[in-house]
Design a protein around this motif. Sequence first.
Motif, PDB file in Angstrom:
ATOM      1  N   GLN A 132      -4.030   2.271  -4.565  1.00  0.00           N
ATOM      2  CA  GLN A 132      -3.723   1.384  -3.558  1.00  0.00           C
ATOM      3  C   GLN A 132      -4.258   0.021  -3.253  1.00  0.00           C
ATOM      4  O   GLN A 132      -3.351  -1.285  -3.076  1.00  0.00           O
ATOM      5  CB  GLN A 132      -3.080   1.939  -2.107  1.00  0.00           C
TER       6      GLN A 132
ATOM      7  N   ILE B 281      -1.643  -3.925  -3.422  1.00  0.00           N
ATOM      8  CA  ILE B 281      -1.799  -5.012  -3.067  1.00  0.00           C
ATOM      9  C   ILE B 281      -2.982  -6.308  -3.377  1.00  0.00           C
ATOM     10  O   ILE B 281      -2.337  -6.900  -2.873  1.00  0.00           O
ATOM     11  CB  ILE B 281      -3.109  -4.490  -1.298  1.00  0.00           C
TER      12      ILE B 281
ATOM     13  N   ARG C  14       0.995  -0.970  -0.019  1.00  0.00           N
ATOM     14  CA  ARG C  14      -0.152  -0.211  -0.163  1.00  0.00           C
ATOM     15  C   ARG C  14       0.913   0.918  -0.515  1.00  0.00           C
ATOM     16  O   ARG C  14       0.582   2.169  -0.839  1.00  0.00           O
ATOM     17  CB  ARG C  14      -1.250   0.357   0.998  1.00  0.00           C
TER      18      ARG C  14
END
Length: 411
Positions: free
Chosen positions: A152, A156, A144
């Motif tokens: 972000q 992930i 992140r």
Amino acid sequence: MRTPAPAPVPTPSPTRTGAPPKSPEKLPLLALLALATAVFITSLTETLPAGLLPAMSADLGVSESAAGQTVTVYAIGTALTAIPLTAATARWRRKRLLLAAMAGFAAANTVTAVSDNYALTMAARFVAGVAAGLAWALLAGYARRMAPAHLQGKAIAIAMAGIPVALSLGVPAGTFLGKVLSWQVAFLVMTGLTVGLLAWIAALVPDHPGQEPGGAKTPMLRVLRVPGVTPVLLVTLVFVLAHTVLYTYIATYLDGLGMGGSTDLVLLVFGAASLVSIWVVGALIHRRLRALTLASVLLVGVAAAVLAVFSDTPALVYVAVTLWGLGWGGAPTLLQTAAGDASGGGAADAAQAMLVTLWNVAMAGGGVFGGVLLGLVGTASFPWTILLLLAPVLLVVFAARRHGFPAGNRL
């Protein structure tokens, strides 16, 4: 995949540890792929014995149920140490911590490969579990922090892609290596991959500071009073237990059906179905969390019913394994998301830490419980046990309509 990562540690304010690197405008793909490889190694190290139990038990001079405890002790290592070690290393720089965790995997897998002593093997597996606790607490947050805010989630997702790859390719490949060469070679290959990854991380993964003192923390017991958190944690505990009872002893179970030579193919089918499940869950989870969770439990239940009644037909065993993979593959994402939604922003970190700990408690319990069943009544009891365990899981998901697994869209 096996084990989901806790919610990311908040980015600390730049004080004595120095300011974190500025996030790029696009994703640092090579660095994120290094994290995905770390996730792959942690997931595969955990689950690899599932496909190698008969050979491991023969060489270590123990029963297959005792060999199955190599999965159990790994999970115990993670469950006992994830929260305290994460707290103890919170101020470490992230790259240093990641390198330390992966070095732990290299050492543990090497000892596992060369050991002919059951106690030493169990100790090595415990160390691998400790390394996993550190890694899982770190990886999602690390990914992140590498990405700009609007990317972000994608960062992930790339990092966590190591879980389905381990299930769909890693475990079948390791099982094949164990069959063609030896189970020791499979673990040595894991060491080689980890050594290469250490160099990759050192060269291409950016560093970030650890957490500064004074960050707010939510007491664990207070989290349990948040509406919806307890049902999600209960479902996690029992659902993972049901899955692990069979998955840990899948090679032994297939041997009992006369399909021991097809373990690698069965695991490949399971992994491929898991990949499909992860894709479907990723596409629909924001609109259909409750429906997907119910479908997940029902699919695994139907798979267990098919195995319980029609296990003498190989074609139907493959059908059952496909349904099992379709039900299970997206379960980590569903449960982690449900825990985050139920806990809200203030308690999300504590809820995720509890979920990861209970996940590994269930993994350990599944290995022990499955071993007891194997010794007392044999592998035919596994599908019926799964059905019994899934009944309360289904009831809890149905009952948690307002909190935990709510109906309607997630906005």
